[in-house]
Design a protein around this motif. Structure first.
Motif, PDB file in Angstrom:
ATOM      1  N   UNK A 282       1.222  -1.381   0.245  1.00  0.00           N
ATOM      2  CA  UNK A 282       0.498   0.048  -0.256  1.00  0.00           C
ATOM      3  C   UNK A 282       0.434   1.530  -0.155  1.00  0.00           C
ATOM      4  N   UNK A 283       1.759   1.503   0.599  1.00  0.00           N
ATOM      5  CA  UNK A 283       1.995   2.738   0.864  1.00  0.00           C
ATOM      6  C   UNK A 283       3.705   2.568  -0.524  1.00  0.00           C
ATOM      7  N   UNK A 284       3.406   1.944  -1.415  1.00  0.00           N
ATOM      8  CA  UNK A 284       4.726   2.567  -2.209  1.00  0.00           C
ATOM      9  C   UNK A 284       3.605   2.392  -3.203  1.00  0.00           C
ATOM     10  N   UNK A 285       2.822   2.325  -3.530  1.00  0.00           N
ATOM     11  CA  UNK A 285       1.798   2.208  -4.656  1.00  0.00           C
ATOM     12  C   UNK A 285       1.371   4.243  -4.110  1.00  0.00           C
ATOM     13  N   UNK A 286       1.639   4.468  -2.375  1.00  0.00           N
ATOM     14  CA  UNK A 286       0.461   5.647  -2.280  1.00  0.00           C
ATOM     15  C   UNK A 286       1.516   6.747  -2.869  1.00  0.00           C
ATOM     16  N   UNK A 287       3.166   6.576  -2.723  1.00  0.00           N
ATOM     17  CA  UNK A 287       4.094   7.772  -2.898  1.00  0.00           C
ATOM     18  C   UNK A 287       4.186   6.571  -4.285  1.00  0.00           C
ATOM     19  N   UNK A 288       4.020   6.314  -5.280  1.00  0.00           N
ATOM     20  CA  UNK A 288       4.027   6.407  -6.523  1.00  0.00           C
ATOM     21  C   UNK A 288       3.096   6.696  -7.377  1.00  0.00           C
ATOM     22  N   UNK A 289       1.713   6.973  -7.050  1.00  0.00           N
ATOM     23  CA  UNK A 289       0.399   6.996  -7.614  1.00  0.00           C
ATOM     24  C   UNK A 289      -0.339   7.688  -6.551  1.00  0.00           C
ATOM     25  N   UNK A 290      -0.326   8.419  -6.472  1.00  0.00           N
ATOM     26  CA  UNK A 290      -0.620   9.725  -5.322  1.00  0.00           C
ATOM     27  C   UNK A 290      -2.080   9.583  -5.009  1.00  0.00           C
ATOM     28  N   UNK A 291      -3.205   9.283  -5.803  1.00  0.00           N
ATOM     29  CA  UNK A 291      -4.050   9.377  -6.401  1.00  0.00           C
ATOM     30  C   UNK A 291      -4.803   8.298  -5.923  1.00  0.00           C
ATOM     31  N   UNK A 292      -4.275   6.914  -6.135  1.00  0.00           N
ATOM     32  CA  UNK A 292      -4.399   5.995  -5.282  1.00  0.00           C
ATOM     33  C   UNK A 292      -4.919   5.696  -3.882  1.00  0.00           C
ATOM     34  N   UNK A 293      -4.591   6.907  -2.891  1.00  0.00           N
ATOM     35  CA  UNK A 293      -5.012   6.749  -1.507  1.00  0.00           C
ATOM     36  C   UNK A 293      -5.227   8.782  -0.878  1.00  0.00           C
ATOM     37  N   UNK A 294      -5.445   8.334  -0.371  1.00  0.00           N
ATOM     38  CA  UNK A 294      -6.524   9.945   0.345  1.00  0.00           C
ATOM     39  C   UNK A 294      -6.024  10.436   1.682  1.00  0.00           C
ATOM     40  N   UNK A 295      -4.948  11.471   1.874  1.00  0.00           N
ATOM     41  CA  UNK A 295      -4.535  11.545   3.516  1.00  0.00           C
ATOM     42  C   UNK A 295      -5.395  13.090   4.222  1.00  0.00           C
ATOM     43  N   UNK A 296      -6.180  13.143   2.561  1.00  0.00           N
ATOM     44  CA  UNK A 296      -7.112  14.831   3.336  1.00  0.00           C
ATOM     45  C   UNK A 296      -8.017  14.469   3.626  1.00  0.00           C
ATOM     46  N   UNK A 306     -13.823  21.357   9.220  1.00  0.00           N
ATOM     47  CA  UNK A 306     -12.258  21.736   9.038  1.00  0.00           C
ATOM     48  C   UNK A 306     -12.141  20.890   8.136  1.00  0.00           C
ATOM     49  N   UNK A 307     -11.549  21.036   7.579  1.00  0.00           N
ATOM     50  CA  UNK A 307     -10.121  20.759   5.734  1.00  0.00           C
ATOM     51  C   UNK A 307      -9.485  20.686   6.227  1.00  0.00           C
ATOM     52  N   UNK A 308      -8.884  19.304   6.193  1.00  0.00           N
ATOM     53  CA  UNK A 308      -6.954  18.833   6.826  1.00  0.00           C
ATOM     54  C   UNK A 308      -6.569  18.312   5.454  1.00  0.00           C
ATOM     55  N   UNK A 309      -5.348  19.419   4.609  1.00  0.00           N
ATOM     56  CA  UNK A 309      -4.985  19.117   3.237  1.00  0.00           C
ATOM     57  C   UNK A 309      -3.799  18.159   3.252  1.00  0.00           C
ATOM     58  N   UNK A 310      -3.648  17.449   2.845  1.00  0.00           N
ATOM     59  CA  UNK A 310      -2.702  16.559   2.498  1.00  0.00           C
ATOM     60  C   UNK A 310      -1.508  17.662   1.479  1.00  0.00           C
ATOM     61  N   UNK A 311      -0.554  18.194   1.985  1.00  0.00           N
ATOM     62  CA  UNK A 311       0.308  19.340   1.101  1.00  0.00           C
ATOM     63  C   UNK A 311       1.628  18.174   0.712  1.00  0.00           C
ATOM     64  N   UNK A 312       1.649  16.926   0.695  1.00  0.00           N
ATOM     65  CA  UNK A 312       2.977  16.290   0.718  1.00  0.00           C
ATOM     66  C   UNK A 312       3.420  15.200   0.063  1.00  0.00           C
ATOM     67  N   UNK A 313       2.166  14.045  -0.104  1.00  0.00           N
ATOM     68  CA  UNK A 313       2.615  12.932  -0.420  1.00  0.00           C
ATOM     69  C   UNK A 313       1.218  13.155  -1.811  1.00  0.00           C
ATOM     70  N   UNK A 314       0.556  13.665  -1.722  1.00  0.00           N
ATOM     71  CA  UNK A 314      -0.359  13.999  -2.494  1.00  0.00           C
ATOM     72  C   UNK A 314      -0.374  14.580  -4.127  1.00  0.00           C
ATOM     73  N   UNK A 315       0.913  15.680  -3.664  1.00  0.00           N
ATOM     74  CA  UNK A 315       1.526  15.919  -5.178  1.00  0.00           C
ATOM     75  C   UNK A 315       1.878  15.060  -6.204  1.00  0.00           C
ATOM     76  N   UNK A 316       1.637  16.186  -7.367  1.00  0.00           N
ATOM     77  CA  UNK A 316       1.205  15.627  -8.416  1.00  0.00           C
ATOM     78  C   UNK A 316       2.812  15.684  -9.531  1.00  0.00           C
ATOM     79  N   UNK A 317       3.941  14.841  -9.261  1.00  0.00           N
ATOM     80  CA  UNK A 317       5.230  15.270 -10.080  1.00  0.00           C
ATOM     81  C   UNK A 317       5.501  14.567 -10.906  1.00  0.00           C
TER      82      UNK A 317
END
Length: 539
Positions: A282-296, A306-317
């Motif tokens: 799961x963790x490897x996929x979450x890193x390589x395919x950010x859209x596969x999971x939501x941390x926000x 309250x909206x908590x936004x993941x501004x690290x793992x979900x980046x599109x790069x």
């Protein structure tokens, strides 16, 4: 006898539910009990990489309840610990009709000495709650917005642990390497100080990660990702970091309903043995395919969202696209940014509204690294970006504009009745301040509230440099520089009205009806807090 390794932590709460998280030294049944209140909830632990974790979900509680509790492992009471000198830990549910108090901060180095990092704002906050009795206003929520652990800046205790597992020259040198290292990082951060351990057991806590939870400059750019994945040790590091974050932090952010529908949580609970391989995949996929999971995540509490936004793992790069969030994450954020609430809070580890000089410098750098000044300029821009940590919202110009559009639409009443306030809550930059949006006009007060660090202050030339860039005069030259790279003017205008303050601090946002105010406090010594600043967000 099964023992408690870490916890208990009071995590997600609502008006009628609560979650208790624990780590134990063996598989067991975990019970949370209070005979007087008829409380007896239980769960079995699951196992990941030889470690054992349990989440006990409690339902049917009264709104605004304050229920002391004990933790029982296989019929043995392990919490509270006798003679610890702290009041009984309580389950504290929310009262939708009352005021809401959210205390928050980021960037906490622990363990450490006052000479190294100053006094710990989180520990001093705990001592104030412990000693204050009925006269002290307790927070309803503790929100930690990044760098809960430092995987790349280690304490002597952590170095000693690593030396017991591998040689001093084995990469990554002087950094956490895998899931096992991370388990010890969390133990040092949350177990060593008895006051902090007690605080986490009795105040509902929510979190989001930042770069040091994984590695400095995490996901700065596509080039950074390519470089890291070329390292033979990176796979174990990133899977260990993300997997441990899911266990130690993210699970407790979710509501019981969200956890019940989470496929990974079901998989680890159903695993016949150790669920470590499931977590790693799961963790490897979450890193390589950010859209596969939501941390926000988002929670509505009374008149506040309250909206908590993941501004690290979900980046599109990618080689040809760059975004602070992937497309699916942006769609989700857009859906959450709605009116009809008294207050809208958007928590991001990274400040959305930086001092204007830094904003323009980061926007310039993104344009140059993207080729605005040619190939040589792009190479230089990438080097500057990584060396100077130029990777906040301003360094994702398109993303900044999209969020501005959402916030202005809400603030002008285009998405339902405008909230009284829209506030960004952030940390990361190691000083605290309040910035207010002055244009375009909106019915809502739009602000950026920053509180950082809990315990890791800037020193020397870094502090003086940031004092300079916070001045109004510093913004103009950097705006000219960004114009030379053809960066358009920002869609918002804002100014810093309070701060900056560079001391260790914790902030508390108080929301009552349509009113909102914020107070920053700094530790005077190991057990005492003093006011550093105060502001009314709403008129």
């Amino acid at each position: 006898m099964t023992a408690l390794v870490l916890g208990p932590h009071l995590r997600h709460v609502s008006a009628h539910t609560a979650t208790i998280w624990v780590e134990t030294d063996g598989p067991c049944e975990v019970r949370v009990v209070n005979a007087e209140h008829g409380l007896d909830a239980a769960a079995r632990t699951f196992t990941a990489h030889g470690h054992h974790y349990g989440l006990v979900e409690i339902d049917g509680l009264d709104a605004g309840a304050r229920i002391p509790y004990a933790v029982v492992l296989d019929e043995e009471t392990v919490w509270p610990e006798p003679g610890d000198g702290f009041p009984p830990s309580q389950i504290r549910t929310l009262d939708p009709e009352g005021e809401l108090r959210i205390s928050f901060g980021s960037c906490r180095r622990s363990p450490g000495t006052p000479e190294e990092f100053g006094h710990d704002a989180l520990a001093a906050f705990a001592h104030r709650l412990r000693a204050g009795g009925a006269d002290v206003a307790w927070p309803d929520i503790l929100l930690m917005v990044g760098d809960q652990v430092y995987a790349d800046e280690l304490s002597d205790d952590m170095r000693e642990f690593i030396r017991s597992r591998r040689g001093p020259d084995e990469p990554p040198v002087d950094e956490a390497a895998d899931f096992e290292d991370y388990t010890h990082l969390y133990k040092l951060a949350w177990l060593r100080d008895p006051a902090v351990r007690w605080l986490l057991s009795t105040v509902p806590t929510f979190t989001i990660f930042d770069d040091h939870d994984i590695r400095d400059d995490w996901n700065t750019s596509y080039a950074w990702r390519e470089e890291m994945w070329s390292q033979p040790w990176w796979k174990a590091r990133i899977t260990g970091g993300i997997g441990s974050y899911w266990v130690y932090q993210h699970l407790g952010n979710m509501s019981p309903r969200d956890r019940a529908s989470d496929p990974l949580y079901k998989a680890v609970l159903d695993a016949s043995g150790d669920a470590g391989p499931i977590l790693d995949e799961f963790a490897e996929q979450a890193d390589k395919e950010p859209a596969s999971t939501r941390w926000s995540y988002a929670h509505d509490w009374g008149g506040t969202r309250l909206i908590v936004v993941d501004s690290r793992c979900s980046r599109l790069l990618t080689a040809d696209r760059r975004g602070m969030l992937d497309d699916e994450e942006f769609r989700w954020l857009d859906e959450q940014c709605q009116g009809g609430m008294d207050h809208l809070l958007i928590a991001s580890s990274l400040p959305y509204l930086l001092p204007r000089a830094i904003h323009h410098a980061e926007a310039w750098n993104e344009a140059v690294a993207g080729g605005a000044w040619g190939r040589r300029g792009a190479a230089l821009g990438e080097k500057i970006r990584q060396a100077a940590d130029l990777e906040h919202w301003a360094a994702f110009e398109r993303s900044f504009r999209e969020v501005a559009g959402d916030v202005v639409a809400v603030g002008q009443g285009d998405r339902g009745p405008a909230p009284a306030s829209i506030s960004f809550l952030s940390g990361d930059i190691h000083y605290s301040y309040l910035a207010r949006v002055v244009a375009p006009e909106a019915r809502s007060e739009i602000t950026q509230i920053v509180c950082s660090p809990l315990r890791n202050p800037l020193i020397g030339k870094f502090r003086w440099a940031n004092k300079i860039v916070c001045s109004r005069a510093a913004a103009a030259p950097f705006r000219v520089l960004s114009m030379l790279a053809k960066v358009p003017a920002p869609p918002l205008r804002w100014r810093m009205t309070d701060g900056p303050w560079f001391d260790n601090a914790i902030a508390t946002v108080t929301l009552s009806g349509r009113e909102c105010d914020v107070r920053w406090e700094t530790p005077r010594d190991a057990t005492t807090l003093g006011e550093m600043g105060r502001a009314s967000i709403t008129p």
